[in-house]
Scaffold this motif. Structure first.
Motif, PDB file in Angstrom:
ATOM      1  N   SER A 141      75.116  93.643  73.027  1.00 46.13           N
ATOM      2  CA  SER A 141      74.502  92.461  72.422  1.00 46.13           C
ATOM      3  C   SER A 141      74.455  91.242  73.636  1.00 46.13           C
ATOM      4  O   SER A 141      74.093  89.782  72.757  1.00 46.13           O
ATOM      5  CB  SER A 141      74.893  91.751  70.976  1.00 46.13           C
ATOM      6  OG  SER A 141      76.230  90.825  71.070  1.00 46.13           O
ATOM      7  N   GLU A 142      75.410  90.829  74.344  1.00 53.06           N
ATOM      8  CA  GLU A 142      75.422  89.864  75.907  1.00 53.06           C
ATOM      9  C   GLU A 142      73.598  90.306  76.121  1.00 53.06           C
ATOM     10  O   GLU A 142      73.442  91.666  76.369  1.00 53.06           O
ATOM     11  CB  GLU A 142      76.005  90.745  76.631  1.00 53.06           C
ATOM     12  CG  GLU A 142      77.796  89.948  76.251  1.00 53.06           C
ATOM     13  CD  GLU A 142      77.497  88.355  75.560  1.00 53.06           C
ATOM     14  OE1 GLU A 142      77.161  87.935  76.380  1.00 53.06           O
ATOM     15  OE2 GLU A 142      78.095  88.306  74.530  1.00 53.06           O
ATOM     16  N   TRP A 143      72.796  89.287  76.687  1.00 52.76           N
ATOM     17  CA  TRP A 143      71.879  89.383  77.044  1.00 52.76           C
ATOM     18  C   TRP A 143      71.227  90.537  77.798  1.00 52.76           C
ATOM     19  O   TRP A 143      70.147  91.554  77.879  1.00 52.76           O
ATOM     20  CB  TRP A 143      71.000  88.310  77.180  1.00 52.76           C
ATOM     21  CG  TRP A 143      68.982  88.568  77.294  1.00 52.76           C
ATOM     22  CD1 TRP A 143      68.706  87.660  78.201  1.00 52.76           C
ATOM     23  CD2 TRP A 143      68.439  88.221  76.641  1.00 52.76           C
ATOM     24  NE1 TRP A 143      67.377  87.706  78.304  1.00 52.76           N
ATOM     25  CE2 TRP A 143      67.167  88.519  76.746  1.00 52.76           C
ATOM     26  CE3 TRP A 143      68.501  89.097  74.951  1.00 52.76           C
ATOM     27  CZ2 TRP A 143      66.378  87.988  76.107  1.00 52.76           C
ATOM     28  CZ3 TRP A 143      67.316  89.434  74.505  1.00 52.76           C
ATOM     29  CH2 TRP A 143      66.296  89.510  75.106  1.00 52.76           C
ATOM     30  N   ALA A 144      72.299  90.492  79.005  1.00 47.51           N
ATOM     31  CA  ALA A 144      72.239  91.754  79.892  1.00 47.51           C
ATOM     32  C   ALA A 144      71.892  93.217  79.428  1.00 47.51           C
ATOM     33  O   ALA A 144      71.346  93.834  80.142  1.00 47.51           O
ATOM     34  CB  ALA A 144      72.706  91.045  81.493  1.00 47.51           C
ATOM     35  N   ALA A 145      73.156  93.200  78.744  1.00 48.40           N
ATOM     36  CA  ALA A 145      72.962  94.508  78.097  1.00 48.40           C
ATOM     37  C   ALA A 145      71.801  94.678  76.702  1.00 48.40           C
ATOM     38  O   ALA A 145      71.214  96.084  77.039  1.00 48.40           O
ATOM     39  CB  ALA A 145      74.623  94.857  77.263  1.00 48.40           C
ATOM     40  N   VAL A 146      71.238  93.879  76.739  1.00 51.57           N
ATOM     41  CA  VAL A 146      69.819  94.151  75.620  1.00 51.57           C
ATOM     42  C   VAL A 146      69.285  94.607  76.500  1.00 51.57           C
ATOM     43  O   VAL A 146      68.714  95.761  75.385  1.00 51.57           O
ATOM     44  CB  VAL A 146      69.789  92.790  74.591  1.00 51.57           C
ATOM     45  CG1 VAL A 146      68.377  93.493  74.229  1.00 51.57           C
ATOM     46  CG2 VAL A 146      70.916  91.875  74.169  1.00 51.57           C
ATOM     47  N   GLN A 147      68.858  93.776  77.619  1.00 49.69           N
ATOM     48  CA  GLN A 147      67.985  95.206  78.604  1.00 49.69           C
ATOM     49  C   GLN A 147      68.185  95.974  78.343  1.00 49.69           C
ATOM     50  O   GLN A 147      67.311  97.476  79.014  1.00 49.69           O
ATOM     51  CB  GLN A 147      67.755  94.167  80.303  1.00 49.69           C
ATOM     52  CG  GLN A 147      67.781  92.929  78.902  1.00 49.69           C
ATOM     53  CD  GLN A 147      66.694  92.759  78.520  1.00 49.69           C
ATOM     54  OE1 GLN A 147      65.531  92.795  78.979  1.00 49.69           O
ATOM     55  NE2 GLN A 147      66.744  91.102  77.429  1.00 49.69           N
TER      56      GLN A 147
END
Length: 263
Positions: free
Chosen positions: A86-92
Motif C-alpha cells: 500500500s505504499e503509493w509507488a507499490a499501488v501503481q
C-alpha cells in the motif's frame, strides 16, 4: 450492479459482465490517499482479480484524486506485507500488473499522485471540467512519481509543462496531449466510461490480459523493431496455448459470422 462492499474510503461494485468499479470515497479530502485509502485500493484490486476483465477507477465528489495525503504521518497497518503493497509507488505497480484492463474515469481534480493514476491506467476518459496537474514544484519538489509517469507517457514538452509550471490542464487539453483518450462533459462521464468498459469486457479475458502485458512491454522494455515483433509472436503463442478464443474467433470469421467488436 451489486451493492458496494462495505468500506469507508474505497467502494467496490461488480457487474455480471466482468466490469467492476472502484470508487475513491474521501470527498471531503478531495480523495487524497491516506493509508486506509491505499489499503482499500489494494484490497479492491485483490477482490477483482480472477473476476474482472475491466476495472473503472473514479472518485466520489468534485475530485478524482488529490494525490497522497500529506497531512497523515507514517501510519502502519500492523501487517508488513500490506504496508509494503500500500505504499503509493507499490499501488501503481498493483494497477499496472493487474490482469484486468484499468480505465480511469477522471471526474474532477487530479493532482500529483492523482495524475499518476491516470498515467498508470490503461485507458482514461476525463470530464471536460477536470483539472489535472502537478503542484510539487511550488513546494520546491520534483514530482517523484507523477513526473516520471508523465515523461514516460507524454511528449517531452507536455510533460515539462506539467512539471515546471504547476498549471492544471483541462479535460480537453489532456485529451489533446494524449494524457487521456477522450474528454466529455461531466454529466456524460459515467455513461462514456461504462460504455467503454462494457465494450472492452466483451473480449476474451486472456487476450485482454496478455494484450495489456504487451502494451506495457513495448516500448517500455522492448524498443527494437525485431525484438518487438518477436515478442508479439510470443504473446500469440501464449494465447493459443491458454485460450480457445482465437480458434473460436477464426471459426466464426470463416463462417461469415461477426466477432465481438466488429461493426
Amino acid at each position: 450492479m451489486s451493492a458496494p462492499v462495505t468500506e469507508e474510503v474505497v467502494l467496490v461494485e461488480h457487474q455480471d459482465n466482468g466490469v467492476s468499479r472502484i470508487t475513491f470515497n474521501r470527498p471531503a479530502k478531495r480523495n487524497a490517499m491516506n493509508r486506509a485509502a491505499r489499503v482499500g485500493i489494494v484490497r479492491a484490486l485483490d477482490e477483482c482479480r480472477g473476476r474482472s476483465k475491466v476495472i473503472i477507477l473514479t472518485g466520489n465528489g468534485p475530485a478524482f484524486c488529490a494525490g497522497v495525503d500529506l497531512k497523515e504521518g507514517d501510519v502502519s497497518t500492523g501487517d508488513t506485507e500490506l504496508d509494503r503493497r500500500s505504499e503509493w509507488a507499490a499501488v501503481q505497480e498493483e494497477i499496472r500488473n493487474h490482469p484486468a484492463v484499468v480505465i480511469a474515469a477522471v471526474n474532477g481534480t487530479a493532482l500529483g499522485g492523482g495524475s499518476t493514476l491516470i498515467n498508470v491506467a490503461d485507458l482514461a476518459i476525463a470530464a471536460d471540467e477536470a483539472r489535472i496537474g502537478m503542484p510539487e514544484i511550488g513546494f520546491g519538489l520534483y514530482p517523484t512519481l507523477a513526473g516520471p509517469a508523465a515523461q514516460l507517457r507524454l511528449q517531452p514538452k507536455h510533460a515539462a509543462w506539467l512539471v515546471l509550471t504547476a498549471d492544471r490542464v483541462s479535460g480537453p487539453t489532456a485529451a489533446e496531449w494524449g494524457l487521456v483518450n477522450l474528454s466529455v462533459p461531466l454529466e456524460e462521464l459515467d455513461a462514456a466510461a461504462t460504455d467503454l468498459a462494457n465494450r472492452v469486457a466483451s473480449f476474451d479475458a486472456t487476450a485482454l490480459e496478455w494484450s495489456k502485458r504487451a502494451l506495457w512491454k513495448i516500448p517500455g522494455e522492448i524498443s527494437g523493431w525485431s525484438e518487438a515483433i518477436a515478442y508479439g509472436y510470443e504473446v500469440a503463442d501464449e494465447l493459443r496455448a491458454r485460450s480457445t478464443a482465437l480458434a473460436e474467433g477464426l471459426g466464426r470469421f470463416r463462417a461469415g459470422e461477426r466477432n465481438p467488436g466488429q461493426g
